[in-house]
Design a protein around this motif. Structure first.
Motif, PDB file in Angstrom:
ATOM      1  N   GLU A 140      42.053  -9.888 -50.932  1.00  0.00           N
ATOM      2  CA  GLU A 140      43.037  -8.810 -50.949  1.00  0.00           C
ATOM      3  C   GLU A 140      44.393  -9.395 -51.312  1.00  0.00           C
ATOM      4  N   SER A 141      45.272  -8.566 -51.801  1.00  0.00           N
ATOM      5  CA  SER A 141      46.621  -9.036 -52.113  1.00  0.00           C
ATOM      6  C   SER A 141      47.384  -9.278 -50.807  1.00  0.00           C
ATOM      7  N   VAL A 142      48.464 -10.032 -50.904  1.00  0.00           N
ATOM      8  CA  VAL A 142      49.286 -10.313 -49.725  1.00  0.00           C
ATOM      9  C   VAL A 142      49.852  -9.017 -49.163  1.00  0.00           C
ATOM     10  N   ARG A 143      50.307  -8.167 -50.038  1.00  0.00           N
ATOM     11  CA  ARG A 143      50.883  -6.891 -49.601  1.00  0.00           C
ATOM     12  C   ARG A 143      49.852  -6.024 -48.860  1.00  0.00           C
ATOM     13  N   ALA A 144      48.625  -6.006 -49.369  1.00  0.00           N
ATOM     14  CA  ALA A 144      47.568  -5.216 -48.726  1.00  0.00           C
ATOM     15  C   ALA A 144      47.119  -5.854 -47.413  1.00  0.00           C
ATOM     16  N   SER A 145      47.347  -7.154 -47.248  1.00  0.00           N
ATOM     17  CA  SER A 145      46.905  -7.865 -46.047  1.00  0.00           C
ATOM     18  C   SER A 145      47.883  -7.776 -44.885  1.00  0.00           C
ATOM     19  N   ILE A 146      49.129  -7.421 -45.174  1.00  0.00           N
ATOM     20  CA  ILE A 146      50.119  -7.326 -44.101  1.00  0.00           C
ATOM     21  C   ILE A 146      49.744  -6.163 -43.189  1.00  0.00           C
ATOM     22  N   PRO A 147      49.592  -6.427 -41.892  1.00  0.00           N
ATOM     23  CA  PRO A 147      49.146  -5.373 -40.980  1.00  0.00           C
ATOM     24  C   PRO A 147      50.239  -4.336 -40.702  1.00  0.00           C
ATOM     25  N   VAL A 148      49.807  -3.144 -40.389  1.00  0.00           N
ATOM     26  CA  VAL A 148      50.709  -2.094 -39.953  1.00  0.00           C
ATOM     27  C   VAL A 148      50.832  -2.248 -38.443  1.00  0.00           C
ATOM     28  N   ILE A 149      52.035  -2.531 -37.980  1.00  0.00           N
ATOM     29  CA  ILE A 149      52.246  -2.786 -36.553  1.00  0.00           C
ATOM     30  C   ILE A 149      53.014  -1.624 -35.948  1.00  0.00           C
ATOM     31  N   GLY A 150      52.468  -1.063 -34.892  1.00  0.00           N
ATOM     32  CA  GLY A 150      53.141   0.026 -34.195  1.00  0.00           C
ATOM     33  C   GLY A 150      53.315   1.278 -35.019  1.00  0.00           C
ATOM     34  N   GLY A 151      52.410   1.517 -35.937  1.00  0.00           N
ATOM     35  CA  GLY A 151      52.503   2.699 -36.791  1.00  0.00           C
ATOM     36  C   GLY A 151      53.266   2.449 -38.074  1.00  0.00           C
ATOM     37  N   GLY A 152      53.785   1.250 -38.240  1.00  0.00           N
ATOM     38  CA  GLY A 152      54.481   0.886 -39.474  1.00  0.00           C
ATOM     39  C   GLY A 152      55.987   0.970 -39.353  1.00  0.00           C
ATOM     40  N   GLY A 153      56.646   0.268 -40.238  1.00  0.00           N
ATOM     41  CA  GLY A 153      58.103   0.285 -40.283  1.00  0.00           C
ATOM     42  C   GLY A 153      58.745  -0.597 -39.227  1.00  0.00           C
ATOM     43  N   VAL A 154      60.064  -0.686 -39.317  1.00  0.00           N
ATOM     44  CA  VAL A 154      60.837  -1.514 -38.395  1.00  0.00           C
ATOM     45  C   VAL A 154      60.777  -0.955 -36.975  1.00  0.00           C
ATOM     46  N   VAL A 155      60.822   0.367 -36.851  1.00  0.00           N
ATOM     47  CA  VAL A 155      60.788   0.996 -35.528  1.00  0.00           C
ATOM     48  C   VAL A 155      59.467   0.693 -34.822  1.00  0.00           C
ATOM     49  N   GLY A 156      58.366   0.789 -35.534  1.00  0.00           N
ATOM     50  CA  GLY A 156      57.067   0.470 -34.946  1.00  0.00           C
ATOM     51  C   GLY A 156      56.980  -0.983 -34.523  1.00  0.00           C
ATOM     52  N   LEU A 157      57.467  -1.875 -35.366  1.00  0.00           N
ATOM     53  CA  LEU A 157      57.478  -3.299 -35.043  1.00  0.00           C
ATOM     54  C   LEU A 157      58.325  -3.575 -33.805  1.00  0.00           C
ATOM     55  N   LEU A 158      59.500  -2.958 -33.731  1.00  0.00           N
ATOM     56  CA  LEU A 158      60.371  -3.138 -32.561  1.00  0.00           C
ATOM     57  C   LEU A 158      59.733  -2.577 -31.296  1.00  0.00           C
ATOM     58  N   CYS A 159      59.044  -1.459 -31.409  1.00  0.00           N
ATOM     59  CA  CYS A 159      58.360  -0.885 -30.241  1.00  0.00           C
ATOM     60  C   CYS A 159      57.309  -1.835 -29.701  1.00  0.00           C
ATOM     61  N   VAL A 160      56.504  -2.393 -30.585  1.00  0.00           N
ATOM     62  CA  VAL A 160      55.471  -3.343 -30.155  1.00  0.00           C
ATOM     63  C   VAL A 160      56.115  -4.598 -29.567  1.00  0.00           C
TER      64      VAL A 160
END
Length: 196
Positions: A140-160
């Motif tokens: 898979e490409s690098v972009r496709a391999s990056i996981p979606v964390i907390g529903g995606g986006g910066v807000v989701g990442l910060l929530c997790v």
């Protein structure tokens, strides 16, 4: 022939013969210390694994409740077990690097919060790297391999990140309190009736 040797030579001969048992004793003592250290490391690993398994199991249980409300049946307890095993080993190695040693003379709240924050970031980074490696293995490409964390986006990442940070505080609080009180004192306070 031994009787004809002067007394000084007999004592020298016995002094030369004595270090061999000490060397064997030294090796046995070293092996015993290594065994003791391995047992301590295994105990730490088990404690980390159990804490993380409960933590990730609760996250999976929460996810199941939310998805069932939406009419989706999903169970991820197996992922909780595997992630707990892998991240417990990562955490054990990272703890041995002692990133908080510069906070040793500060109040306990500082190393507790520092380590909770550091390990929350480490867990998220490890999760991203793990998914990238798995994606690259599956072409898979690098972009496709990056996981979606907390529903995606910066807000989701910060929530997790905030959830992990808060969830790790009790572990590090117990760890640093145990170190501050001395070996076995916290265990005695928590589980020994005679300490009341």
């Amino acid at each position: 022939m031994i009787e004809t040797l002067p007394e000084g030579m007999l004592s020298m001969k016995s002094e030369v013969a004595e270090p061999a048992p000490q060397c064997g004793g030294h090796e046995r003592a070293r092996a015993a210390r290594l065994k003791e250290r391995a047992i301590e490391e295994f105990k730490r690993f088990v404690v980390l694994f159990l804490y993380l398994w409960v933590l990730f199991g609760l996250f999976a249980l929460h996810e199941r409740i939310v998805l069932r409300e939406q009419g989706i049946n999903f169970t991820a307890q197996g992922f909780a077990l595997v992630n707990a095993l892998v991240l417990a080993k990562v955490m054990l190695v990272a703890e041995s690097l002692n990133f908080s040693r510069w906070l040793n003379r500060r109040p306990l709240i500082y190393p507790i919060l520092h380590d909770a924050f550091l390990f929350a970031v480490l867990f998220i980074a490890f999760h991203v790297i793990e998914d990238l490696v798995i994606g690259l293995i599956h072409d898979e490409s690098v972009r496709a391999s990056i996981p979606v964390i907390g529903g995606g986006g910066v807000v989701g990442l910060l929530c997790v990140a905030v959830i992990l940070f808060v969830a790790l505080i009790p572990y590090f609080a117990v760890k640093y309190l145990n170190l501050a009180l001395g070996p076995g004192q916290l265990k005695a306070l928590l589980f020994d009736d005679s300490k009341r």
